[in-house]
Scaffold this active site. Structure first.
Site, PDB file in Angstrom:
ATOM      1  N   LYS A  25       0.975  -1.385  -0.325  1.00  0.00           N
ATOM      2  CA  LYS A  25       0.323   0.443   0.095  1.00  0.00           C
ATOM      3  C   LYS A  25       0.803   1.215  -0.147  1.00  0.00           C
ATOM      4  O   LYS A  25       0.612   2.586  -0.950  1.00  0.00           O
ATOM      5  CB  LYS A  25      -1.297  -0.276   1.310  1.00  0.00           C
ATOM      6  CG  LYS A  25      -2.133   1.067   1.184  1.00  0.00           C
ATOM      7  CD  LYS A  25      -2.676   1.543   2.166  1.00  0.00           C
ATOM      8  CE  LYS A  25      -3.130   2.606   2.738  1.00  0.00           C
ATOM      9  NZ  LYS A  25      -2.492   3.194   2.952  1.00  0.00           N
ATOM     10  N   ASN A  26       1.681   1.945   0.937  1.00  0.00           N
ATOM     11  CA  ASN A  26       2.672   2.238   0.962  1.00  0.00           C
ATOM     12  C   ASN A  26       3.827   2.858   0.184  1.00  0.00           C
ATOM     13  O   ASN A  26       4.000   3.738   0.062  1.00  0.00           O
ATOM     14  CB  ASN A  26       2.841   2.948   2.120  1.00  0.00           C
ATOM     15  CG  ASN A  26       0.911   3.222   3.283  1.00  0.00           C
ATOM     16  OD1 ASN A  26      -0.244   3.483   2.829  1.00  0.00           O
ATOM     17  ND2 ASN A  26       1.024   4.215   4.319  1.00  0.00           N
ATOM     18  N   ARG A  96      -5.659   6.465  -2.361  1.00  0.00           N
ATOM     19  CA  ARG A  96      -4.826   7.242  -2.558  1.00  0.00           C
ATOM     20  C   ARG A  96      -4.263   7.519  -2.855  1.00  0.00           C
ATOM     21  O   ARG A  96      -3.427   9.072  -3.469  1.00  0.00           O
ATOM     22  CB  ARG A  96      -4.599   7.849  -0.601  1.00  0.00           C
ATOM     23  CG  ARG A  96      -3.385   9.283  -0.650  1.00  0.00           C
ATOM     24  CD  ARG A  96      -4.461  10.435  -0.372  1.00  0.00           C
ATOM     25  NE  ARG A  96      -3.361  11.101   0.162  1.00  0.00           N
ATOM     26  CZ  ARG A  96      -4.609  12.874  -0.580  1.00  0.00           C
ATOM     27  NH1 ARG A  96      -5.080  12.855  -0.804  1.00  0.00           N
ATOM     28  NH2 ARG A  96      -3.359  13.951   0.160  1.00  0.00           N
ATOM     29  N   ASP A 120      -8.268   6.911   2.985  1.00  0.00           N
ATOM     30  CA  ASP A 120      -9.492   7.217   3.484  1.00  0.00           C
ATOM     31  C   ASP A 120      -9.985   8.092   4.699  1.00  0.00           C
ATOM     32  O   ASP A 120      -9.272   9.250   4.072  1.00  0.00           O
ATOM     33  CB  ASP A 120      -8.638   6.582   5.167  1.00  0.00           C
ATOM     34  CG  ASP A 120      -8.352   5.152   4.882  1.00  0.00           C
ATOM     35  OD1 ASP A 120      -9.369   4.406   4.627  1.00  0.00           O
ATOM     36  OD2 ASP A 120      -7.228   4.648   5.055  1.00  0.00           O
ATOM     37  N   ASP A 308      -0.191   5.915  11.752  1.00  0.00           N
ATOM     38  CA  ASP A 308      -0.608   4.890  10.949  1.00  0.00           C
ATOM     39  C   ASP A 308      -0.888   3.358  12.422  1.00  0.00           C
ATOM     40  O   ASP A 308      -1.879   2.758  12.356  1.00  0.00           O
ATOM     41  CB  ASP A 308      -0.356   4.432  10.449  1.00  0.00           C
ATOM     42  CG  ASP A 308       0.644   4.939   8.828  1.00  0.00           C
ATOM     43  OD1 ASP A 308      -0.661   5.246   8.528  1.00  0.00           O
ATOM     44  OD2 ASP A 308       1.606   5.317   8.621  1.00  0.00           O
ATOM     45  N   ILE A 330      -1.264  14.991  12.864  1.00  0.00           N
ATOM     46  CA  ILE A 330      -0.886  14.568  11.676  1.00  0.00           C
ATOM     47  C   ILE A 330      -2.487  14.440  10.418  1.00  0.00           C
ATOM     48  O   ILE A 330      -2.456  15.595   9.680  1.00  0.00           O
ATOM     49  CB  ILE A 330      -0.399  12.974  11.184  1.00  0.00           C
ATOM     50  CG1 ILE A 330       1.220  12.463  12.068  1.00  0.00           C
ATOM     51  CG2 ILE A 330      -0.006  13.092   9.582  1.00  0.00           C
ATOM     52  CD1 ILE A 330       2.001  13.741  11.567  1.00  0.00           C
TER      53      ILE A 330
END
Ligand code: EPU
Length: 420
Positions: A25-26, A96, A120, A308, A330
């Site tokens: 994902k990231n 995203r 999200d 996260d 954040i």
């Protein structure tokens, strides 16, 4: 029809050894988008099949890339000479990471039309820093009817000072500047391990970027890039999630394929709570036997405690001894999930960017709803410590980032099922 859900019951302490999955994902999705920079065949290995992977495949196919599987967890991306520089709303609104095609499309074709991204619902998720960096590199930008319209005659290297070390903005600026004329410098750049892995990949493509892991990145623009093969880093958030699972449920678990240096602050906070975290030859060993003692936590960019992990540590603190103040610096809407935790008997009060968590001896199982990827995982962890049965609805939120959370926890002895 029965709804999709995780069903969780408290079980014995967790035990065993687990290998961490690739960080799709990231990190992986960003590198798939960056592959657009180099015409030809790029191979990316260690991609775990989370839900967002299918969305990125569809998006890149719409841009003209041919994608085939290259064995288990490996993809071959054939990037054509001519790209279609358009990223449609139907795909971009779902994820995203789709914003990551903007920089490479501009660098390759001098233009891009990208719908404003989704993802999200955890905060306003602005793009001003992406735009500021692109404009400094010579890009003209407009946002109209939900569409980013960008074009440039020539990309010129520039010095960009970010107001905040945004992960996304650092990625966008870097993946544009690699093909600009001359040198670019990004000051106050993001330092996350996923940024370092993207730099490693870009340099394999032939880019000249130095300073990975520091706040100053220097990018010497090159004329063209050439395809390569790269193996994506292990998923530090999955690893941290499993460490938090041990903190919540107790036990002794070793996680391989990840270094404690990527999870230093998680290790430090868990130790403060009373969990034993050590680095062994097999990986990160996490042990917990006694009830934990609460400590305060605040989220910060890497190497600080990552946002996260915030919902996960709130789930752990919910049954610790004492009161903790958790500050989310954040994303401004990331506390929405505490209402769900309260349904399980947690004593958490959130106000703005702060939450006060008063530990209770035990949670009680209840039907709850996953609101985003990490909040979904946090509720599963809460269920591991609760009496009776916890049903976590809308598991698809968690599945955007975790390929098989229930299976992984089950392998460690937990009583978790994914039904529906
Ligand atoms: N921000 C701005 N302007 C910008 C860009 C960001 O004000 O132009 C603000 C955001 O509004 C937010 C903060 O800066 O308040 C952080 O945003 P950042 O750009 O660093 O994050 P991101 O790129 O949107 C990625 C991860 C998130 C992770 C954050 C922080 C992906 C796809 N997403 O988001 O992952 O929380 O970095 O590390 O890589 C998750 O995995 O659960 C997740 C949400």
């Amino acid at each position: 029809m029965t709804p999709d859900r995780y069903v969780v019951r408290a079980g014995p302490p967790l035990s065993g050894t687990v290998q961490v999955s690739g960080m799709t994902k990231n990190a992986g999705l960003k590198q798939m988008a960056a592959a657009l920079l180099a015409p030809g065949e790029t191979i990316l290995n260690n991609l775990t099949p989370v839900d967002d992977l299918a969305v990125m495949i569809e998006l890149l196919e719409a841009i003209g890339v041919e994608i085939t599987s290259n064995g288990e967890s490996s993809l071959c991306l054939r990037v054509p000479d001519q790209l279609t520089p358009k990223a449609p709303y139907e795909l971009v609104s779902r994820m995203r990471a789709s914003i990551n095609v903007l920089g490479p499309l501009l660098a390759r074709t001098g233009q891009a039309q990208v719908a404003l991204p989704g993802g999200d619902d955890i905060g306003s998720r602005k793009l001003n820093l992406h735009f500021y960096g692109l404009e400094a590199l010579g890009v003209d930008l407009r946002v109209e009817h939900g569409l980013i319209e960008a074009s440039c005659r020539e990309l010129r290297g520039a010095r960009v000072v970010l107001e905040y070390p945004s992960v996304g903005a650092t990625e966008t600026i870097m993946t544009t500047a690699v093909l600009a004329k001359g040198e670019s410098v990004i000051e106050n750049a993001a330092r996350e391990p996923e940024i370092c892995d993207l730099i490693k990949f870009l340099n394999l493509l032939g880019a000249k970027i130095s300073g990975a892991g520091s706040s100053t990145l220097v990018i010497e623009g090159v004329e063209t890039l050439a395809p390569t093969e790269h193996t994506i880093i292990g998923d530090r958030i999955e690893a941290g999630t499993l460490m938090m699972a041990v903190a919540a449920a107790g036990g002794d678990v070793t996680i391989g394929g990840i270094s404690l240096s990527d999870l230093e602050m998680v290790g430090r906070k868990l130790s403060e709570l009373g969990v034993e975290v050590t680095e062994t030859e097999e990986g990160i060993r996490t042990r917990r036997s006694d009830r934990l003692t609460a400590c305060d936590v605040q989220t910060l960019p890497f190497p600080g405690f990552a946002t996260d992990f915030m919902p996960l540590i709130v789930a752990v603190l919910a049954t610790a001894n004492g009161t903790a103040i958790v500050t989310e610096n954040i994303f401004e809407h990331r506390f929405a999930f505490v209402d769900e935790l309260q349904r399980m008997g947690a004593d958490v009060r959130a106000e703005g960017r702060h939450a006060v968590v008063r530990g209770v001896p035990q949670l009680s199982g209840a039907p709850v709803r996953a609101l985003d990827v990490r909040a979904g995982a946090a509720l599963v962890l809460a269920g591991l410590t609760a009496t009776g049965e916890t049903t976590v609805l809308d598991p698809h939120h968690a599945e955007r980032g975790y390929a098989d959370l229930a299976g992984q926890l089950r392998n460690l002895g937990a009583d978790v099922e994914r039904l529906g």
